[in-house]
Write an enzyme that holds these catalytic residues in place. Structure first.
Site, mmCIF file in Angstrom:
data_model
loop_
_atom_site.group_PDB
_atom_site.id
_atom_site.type_symbol
_atom_site.label_atom_id
_atom_site.label_comp_id
_atom_site.label_asym_id
_atom_site.label_seq_id
_atom_site.Cartn_x
_atom_site.Cartn_y
_atom_site.Cartn_z
ATOM 1 N N ASP A 66 0.943 -1.085 0.073
ATOM 2 C CA ASP A 66 0.046 -0.057 -0.005
ATOM 3 C C ASP A 66 0.893 1.315 0.045
ATOM 4 O OD1 ASP A 66 1.014 -0.599 2.533
ATOM 5 O OD2 ASP A 66 -0.915 -1.277 3.276
ATOM 6 N N ASN A 135 -7.230 -3.210 14.547
ATOM 7 C CA ASN A 135 -8.704 -3.475 14.235
ATOM 8 C C ASN A 135 -8.694 -4.645 13.036
ATOM 9 O OD1 ASN A 135 -7.933 -2.381 11.450
ATOM 10 N ND2 ASN A 135 -9.287 -0.946 11.306
ATOM 11 N N HIS A 137 -7.265 -5.254 10.279
ATOM 12 C CA HIS A 137 -6.823 -4.863 8.717
ATOM 13 C C HIS A 137 -5.561 -5.678 8.449
ATOM 14 C CE1 HIS A 137 -4.719 -0.922 9.502
ATOM 15 N NE2 HIS A 137 -3.914 -1.751 9.563
ATOM 16 N N GLU A 142 -9.543 -2.559 5.451
ATOM 17 C CA GLU A 142 -10.212 -1.989 6.983
ATOM 18 C C GLU A 142 -11.493 -3.148 6.994
ATOM 19 O OE1 GLU A 142 -8.606 -0.366 8.708
ATOM 20 O OE2 GLU A 142 -7.865 1.613 7.950
HETATM 21 C C1 F6R Z 1 1.534 -1.841 5.968
HETATM 22 C C2 F6R Z 1 0.268 -2.169 6.196
HETATM 23 C C3 F6R Z 1 -0.817 -2.256 7.364
HETATM 24 C C4 F6R Z 1 0.340 -2.631 8.852
HETATM 25 C C5 F6R Z 1 -0.575 -2.575 9.811
HETATM 26 C C6 F6R Z 1 0.358 -2.571 11.102
HETATM 27 O O1 F6R Z 1 2.102 -1.741 4.844
HETATM 28 O O2 F6R Z 1 -0.234 -2.711 5.250
HETATM 29 O O3 F6R Z 1 -1.347 -3.314 7.354
HETATM 30 O O4 F6R Z 1 0.993 -3.796 8.308
HETATM 31 O O5 F6R Z 1 -1.237 -1.444 10.003
HETATM 32 O O6 F6R Z 1 1.264 -1.693 11.366
HETATM 33 P P1 F6R Z 1 2.243 -1.548 12.480
HETATM 34 O O7 F6R Z 1 3.205 -2.442 11.865
HETATM 35 O O8 F6R Z 1 2.983 -0.142 12.332
HETATM 36 O O9 F6R Z 1 1.729 -1.751 13.595
#
Ligand code: F6R
Length: 240
Positions: A66, A135, A137, A142
């Site tokens: 992303d 959450n 995701h 989401e």
């Molecule tokens: C990042 C992504 C997100 C993160 C997730 C956890 O490329 O796609 O799904 O993996 O938000 O983020 P952290 O590792 O910062 O807790």
């Protein structure tokens, strides 16, 4: 689904880095799916070290999950910038083989199609790394995202904006939209490794591993994938 519970962030990073270097050893021209955020920083550090020990990244192709809408590669919080800083500039991967959705193009929809097409043309993803949101995701898919989704423009959940505000000067600066590979794009990867650390992820990990398979918890879809490994530290695995 294979669940590995390790003691802490360092061991989680070692375990995941081992899987990645194993993949590269088995298939030097692998297509890797990559994640950003706090979870994989340790993995990328270890991959840099593996490069200094002789692991060759030159034949790899990479696709990131992303990118924020509106942040170009010069923005310090863009995921292109993150990847250059944590991995790409430190190993011998070819820049032209690294792919991240472009969040500053005029036609975001066309960019999503282009990205999905590029993944197809590369032969699909061999190993996809994932983190998980508090959450549930994966990517920026989401809660409520359809399982059939491919790369698309997404609105970030309020909880995600708050979780990610730690990287920005203020909450107002966090982008509200991103381009993200969809659930279907992720599920098409041949192998998937999800990593998580810390107590704030415990509920999401429990729901993903033991809860019903539902779009309300996007990561729960991974229960349907034939080759998934969760590598979690004790705190993130505490509810399992
Ligand atoms: C990042 C992504 C997100 C993160 C997730 C956890 O490329 O796609 O799904 O993996 O938000 O983020 P952290 O590792 O910062 O807790």
């Amino acid at each position: 689904m294979n669940v590995i519970i390790v003691s802490n962030y360092e061991s989680m990073s070692e375990e995941v880095a081992k899987i990645v270097t194993g993949q590269i050893a088995n298939k030097p021209n692998s297509v890797l799916g990559l994640a950003t955020g706090g979870s994989p920083v340790g993995v990328y550090k270890l991959l840099q070290e593996s490069y200094s020990r002789g692991v060759d990244f030159s034949q790899l192709t990479t696709f990131n999950l992303d990118e924020y809408v509106g942040l170009g590669e010069d923005h310090p919080q863009s995921y292109r910038h993150y990847m250059e800083e944590h991995l790409f500039s430190k190993v011998n991967v070819k820049k032209e083989n690294t792919h991240i959705p472009n969040g500053v193009v005029q036609d975001l929809q066309a960019e999503c199609y282009r990205y999905e097409e590029l993944i197809k043309r590369a032969g699909g993803i061999d190993l996809q790394l994932l983190g998980i949101g508090t959450n549930g995701h994966i990517g920026f898919n989401e809660p409520g995202t359809e399982f059939g989704s491919t790369t698309q423009v997404v609105d970030l959940a309020q909880s995600t904006i708050k979780d990610n505000a730690r990287y920005f000067a203020s909450l107002d600066e966090v982008p509200t939209q991103a381009l993200s590979m969809g659930i279907k794009s992720i599920m098409q990867a041949r192998n998937i490794v999800l990593m998580a650390n810390g107590g704030s992820k415990a509920h999401a990990i429990f729901a993903a591993v033991k809860g019903p398979v539902t779009p309300d918890v996007p990561a729960s879809v991974l229960q349907l994938h034939p080759s998934v490994t969760f590598v979690v530290d004790q705190a993130a695995g505490s509810k399992l």
